[in-house]
Design a protein around this motif. Sequence first.
Motif, mmCIF file in Angstrom:
data_model
loop_
_atom_site.group_PDB
_atom_site.id
_atom_site.type_symbol
_atom_site.label_atom_id
_atom_site.label_comp_id
_atom_site.label_asym_id
_atom_site.label_seq_id
_atom_site.Cartn_x
_atom_site.Cartn_y
_atom_site.Cartn_z
ATOM 1 N N TYR A 39 0.947 -1.023 0.067
ATOM 2 C CA TYR A 39 0.075 -0.118 -0.109
ATOM 3 C C TYR A 39 1.053 1.256 -0.092
ATOM 4 C CZ TYR A 39 -3.923 -3.242 1.333
ATOM 5 O OH TYR A 39 -4.598 -4.173 1.254
ATOM 6 N N TRP A 51 -5.037 5.466 1.427
ATOM 7 C CA TRP A 51 -3.898 4.500 1.057
ATOM 8 C C TRP A 51 -4.480 4.050 -0.141
ATOM 9 C CZ3 TRP A 51 0.735 3.525 3.663
ATOM 10 C CH2 TRP A 51 0.801 4.246 5.208
ATOM 11 N N THR A 111 -3.808 0.695 -3.002
ATOM 12 C CA THR A 111 -3.090 -0.718 -3.263
ATOM 13 C C THR A 111 -2.144 -0.634 -4.541
ATOM 14 O OG1 THR A 111 -4.981 -1.908 -2.589
ATOM 15 C CG2 THR A 111 -3.334 -3.055 -3.729
#
Length: 129
Positions: free
Chosen positions: A76, A85, A87
Motif C-alpha cells: 500500500y 492508502w 493498493t
Amino acid sequence: LRRLQTERAIDAIAIDPVDPQIMYMAGYADSETARKSTDGGWTWFTANLGLAGSWTGLFIRNCTREVFLLSSQGLYESSDLGSTWRTISNLPNGNPIERALESTDGSYLYIALANTGIFRARLISGGPP
C-alpha cells in the motif's frame, strides 16, 4: 527513557524525514490498523482508510514523503501522509511481502516476497528523471 506506546505489538515504525514529529507504526497484533502520531509519539490515531491485512513493515521515501506499508495482502502507498492508502497492484499473489527497499537514487522499489523472489518496480515520482 520514556515509554511512548503500550499495549500493542509493534512490527514496524517509521519517522518522517522532513518532520520528526510525524511517525507511523503498524503491528501484526493490531491487524487492519496503522497508526500515526503528529507529536513525536506521545499520542497515536488510526490511519487505515483503504487498508487490509496484517502488516509486515513500512517505510517513507525521503524525496517525496510517500509512505509504503507492507502487508500480508500486498503493498500500500499513501501520498498524503497516511490519510488515505491505495493498493499497488501487479504483484504475484499468495505470498506476503517480507521487505521492501527504495534504491539509493530513488528510482526503484525492490520488493521481497516470501518464497517467491525479489521484484523491482519503477517509482514514478521523485528520484532522477
